[in-house]
Design a protein around this motif. Structure first.
Motif, mmCIF file in Angstrom:
data_model
loop_
_atom_site.group_PDB
_atom_site.id
_atom_site.type_symbol
_atom_site.label_atom_id
_atom_site.label_comp_id
_atom_site.label_asym_id
_atom_site.label_seq_id
_atom_site.Cartn_x
_atom_site.Cartn_y
_atom_site.Cartn_z
ATOM 1 N N UNK A 111 34.622 23.985 98.910
ATOM 2 C CA UNK A 111 33.720 25.310 99.435
ATOM 3 C C UNK A 111 32.271 24.826 98.409
ATOM 4 N N UNK A 112 31.128 25.437 99.921
ATOM 5 C CA UNK A 112 29.600 25.603 99.180
ATOM 6 C C UNK A 112 30.088 26.284 97.990
ATOM 7 N N UNK A 113 29.123 26.143 96.953
ATOM 8 C CA UNK A 113 28.997 26.390 96.050
ATOM 9 C C UNK A 113 30.759 26.437 94.746
ATOM 10 N N UNK A 114 31.329 26.402 95.048
ATOM 11 C CA UNK A 114 32.260 25.772 93.801
ATOM 12 C C UNK A 114 32.430 25.388 92.784
ATOM 13 N N UNK A 115 31.646 24.486 92.988
ATOM 14 C CA UNK A 115 31.496 23.057 91.788
ATOM 15 C C UNK A 115 29.887 22.476 92.532
ATOM 16 N N UNK A 128 20.994 14.152 96.784
ATOM 17 C CA UNK A 128 21.565 14.458 98.397
ATOM 18 C C UNK A 128 21.715 16.302 98.090
ATOM 19 N N UNK A 129 22.422 16.160 97.070
ATOM 20 C CA UNK A 129 22.865 17.713 96.722
ATOM 21 C C UNK A 129 21.375 18.624 96.295
ATOM 22 N N UNK A 130 20.754 18.561 96.231
ATOM 23 C CA UNK A 130 19.367 18.913 95.615
ATOM 24 C C UNK A 130 18.319 18.883 96.960
ATOM 25 N N UNK A 131 18.463 17.873 97.677
ATOM 26 C CA UNK A 131 17.671 18.738 99.195
ATOM 27 C C UNK A 131 19.055 18.903 99.996
ATOM 28 N N UNK A 132 19.644 19.057 99.502
ATOM 29 C CA UNK A 132 20.554 19.987 100.198
ATOM 30 C C UNK A 132 20.312 21.370 100.285
ATOM 31 N N UNK A 133 20.068 21.280 98.660
ATOM 32 C CA UNK A 133 19.833 23.406 98.270
ATOM 33 C C UNK A 133 18.129 23.247 98.719
#
Length: 224
Positions: free
Chosen positions: A21-25, A173-178
């Motif tokens: 889930x988003x934000x869990x890790x 990709x995580x940074x871009x998603x944020x």
């Protein structure tokens, strides 16, 4: 080698974090937990990266089980992951508010487990097999090429660069998603949203491909 295992652990953890889930890790905590998990099995080797930093523990574990013994089994992976859950809860409680977002101890523990298992999987590329079912004596190695000798050119020029690219891509990709979640002028989506959407699709495809590869490896092991 330690660098390969740290990268492998971080890559596996980022892959696992993408399924949570988003934000869990959050990515930076997931990668750190995975890198630690990727290094921990070699605590049974006094000359390893981790063994040199906890010499008393490493010497004791090596004397009891030798190298590639108990710490390279699934039982140890489960035990250390439960301990990481406890440690993650205390780490998150000690961090300043907002630093870890909504990170959950169980999420970080799963990322640690992914990193730990990545170590066992990478070691199964070596000629020396791994006692996955310790304390049972049977040992396993991947029945498919390539065979990677620790520290050889194949590890240095193929395995390690591929893992580094995977870590960089999933982290980016995580940074871009944020960034895409930050409101932009105009249509509310903007360039960051468009790039984030493309990166998200690519990351999803990459995760599916890696998951398919892991399933193929599992079937190969079961059939060997």
């Amino acid at each position: 080698m330690a660098t390969t295992h740290a990268l492998g652990g971080a890559a596996a953890a980022l892959l696992a974090a993408g399924a949570l889930p988003a934000g869990a890790a959050p990515a930076w905590l997931a990668a750190g937990a995975g890198a630690l998990g990727g290094l921990l099995p070699d605590v049974d080797h006094p000359g390893s990266f981790l063994g040199k930093r906890v010499p008393l523990v490493s010497d004791a574990v090596h004397a009891l089980f030798g190298h590639r013994g108990a710490t390279h089994g699934l039982l140890a992976a489960a035990a250390f992951s439960l301990a990481s859950w406890w440690a993650a809860a205390r780490l998150l409680a000690a961090l300043p508010p907002g630093v870890a977002g909504g990170a959950a101890p169980w999420g970080l523990a799963l990322c640690f487990l992914a990193g730990y298992l990545s170590h066992l999987l990478l070691d199964m590329l070596n000629p020396q097999p791994v006692p996955l079912l310790w304390p049972r004596p049977r040992r396993f190695r991947l029945p498919v090429p390539p065979v990677v000798v620790t520290g050889d050119a194949l590890e240095a020029w193929l395995v390690r660069p591929l893992l580094l690219l995977a870590v960089l891509w999933m982290g980016w990709s995580h940074a871009v998603d944020v960034a895409s979640a930050i409101p932009s002028p105009g249509d509310g989506r903007g360039l960051s949203g468009a790039v984030g959407e493309g990166a998200g699709h690519f990351a999803t495809d990459l995760r599916r491909a890696l998951a398919g590869l892991l399933r193929a490896v599992a079937r190969a092991i079961e059939g060997s």
